[in-house]
Write an enzyme that holds these catalytic residues in place. Structure first.
Site, PDB file in Angstrom:
ATOM      1  N   GLU A 139       0.796  -1.226   0.000  1.00  0.00           N
ATOM      2  CA  GLU A 139       0.000   0.000   0.000  1.00  0.00           C
ATOM      3  C   GLU A 139       0.831   1.281   0.000  1.00  0.00           C
ATOM      4  O   GLU A 139       0.579   2.196  -0.794  1.00  0.00           O
ATOM      5  CB  GLU A 139      -0.962  -0.007   1.203  1.00  0.00           C
ATOM      6  CG  GLU A 139      -2.273  -0.737   0.945  1.00  0.00           C
ATOM      7  CD  GLU A 139      -2.169  -2.238   1.126  1.00  0.00           C
ATOM      8  OE1 GLU A 139      -3.220  -2.896   1.213  1.00  0.00           O
ATOM      9  OE2 GLU A 139      -1.039  -2.772   1.161  1.00  0.00           O
ATOM     10  N   VAL A 140       1.790   1.393   0.904  1.00  0.00           N
ATOM     11  CA  VAL A 140       2.546   2.640   1.006  1.00  0.00           C
ATOM     12  C   VAL A 140       3.302   2.921  -0.295  1.00  0.00           C
ATOM     13  O   VAL A 140       3.362   4.072  -0.757  1.00  0.00           O
ATOM     14  CB  VAL A 140       3.509   2.594   2.213  1.00  0.00           C
ATOM     15  CG1 VAL A 140       4.504   3.752   2.156  1.00  0.00           C
ATOM     16  CG2 VAL A 140       2.714   2.673   3.513  1.00  0.00           C
TER      17      VAL A 140
END
Length: 232
Positions: A139-140
């Protein structure tokens, strides 16, 4: 072909994420069916253990954002962000449904578990992984913060420092590393994974179910208290 299968053998039920062509990515439809299957199993007194796995060769690639190899990183980020409006409420519903089952639950992680796929395993009581499995949170790197529903489970099981490392670095973890973090109970050679899980499931299924279910419920109720930092 159904995207989720439910098979019963004696007192053990096996749920299989069955979208191998999409690496068992979690679509809205699949999540809805998984929640429904959990509701069905919750009322099934003949089932004492539930196994959750994925159709080979992976466990789950996480949220189905329709990603393609030809996409640029910006296109991947946009596609991933667009899935979250519907995905997160459904995913939270599934996590709560799995955790709320009275039966003992075992994640049979037969391949890579990515993002939401990894978080899905944390909703199970026990986690057995193939030695070839890899785990990571993308995600990041896609420009998206890890959802609270997922973050809470990593913090609860691995602690805040490790949860930050897992979520913020985004690196790929080998199964042995994940076991050392306390997020997998056993790592088994790929060829022996199913036999190990089924043997463990049979052992649990042979125990008095009422005592097993109440013990699980008591641990779950006490865990937030036991893990809370001391006051003062």
């Amino acid at each position: 072909m159904p995207d989720l299968t439910l098979d019963r053998h004696d007192a053990v039920a096996t749920l299989t994420l069955n979208r191998p062509q999409r690496r068992n990515a979690l679509s809205d439809a699949l999540l809805d069916r998984l929640a429904g299957a959990c509701a069905e199993l919750r009322e099934d007194a003949s089932t004492h253990v539930v196994v959750l796995t994925g159709a080979p060769p992976v466990f789950s690639a996480g949220a189905d954002a329709g990603l393609r190899a030809s996409m640029s990183l910006d296109e991947q980020r946009q596609a991933f962000a667009a899935t979250r409006t519907n995905f997160l409420p459904l995913f939270c519903r599934v996590l709560e449904a799995l955790e709320g089952l009275p039966q003992a639950t075992i994640a049979m992680i037969n391949g890579h578990a990515v993002g939401g796929g990894w978080a899905l395993t944390l909703a199970c009581d026990f986690r057995f992984a193939s030695a070839e499995a890899r785990f990571w949170i993308p995600e990041v790197d896609l420009g998206i913060p890890l959802a609270a529903e997922m973050t809470a489970r990593f913090v609860r099981l691995a602690g805040p420092a490790r949860a930050k490392e897992i979520a913020m670095e985004g690196r790929r973890y080998a199964a042995d590393e994940v076991r050392d973090l306390g997020l997998v109970h056993r790592v088994v050679p790929a060829g022996g994974l199913a036999a190990a899980v089924h043997a463990y499931a049979a052992t649990l299924a042979g125990k008095p179910f009422a005592a097993l279910a109440e013990t699980k419920a008591r641990v779950d109720r006490l865990a937030p208290i036991a893990l809370a930092p001391p006051s003062g």
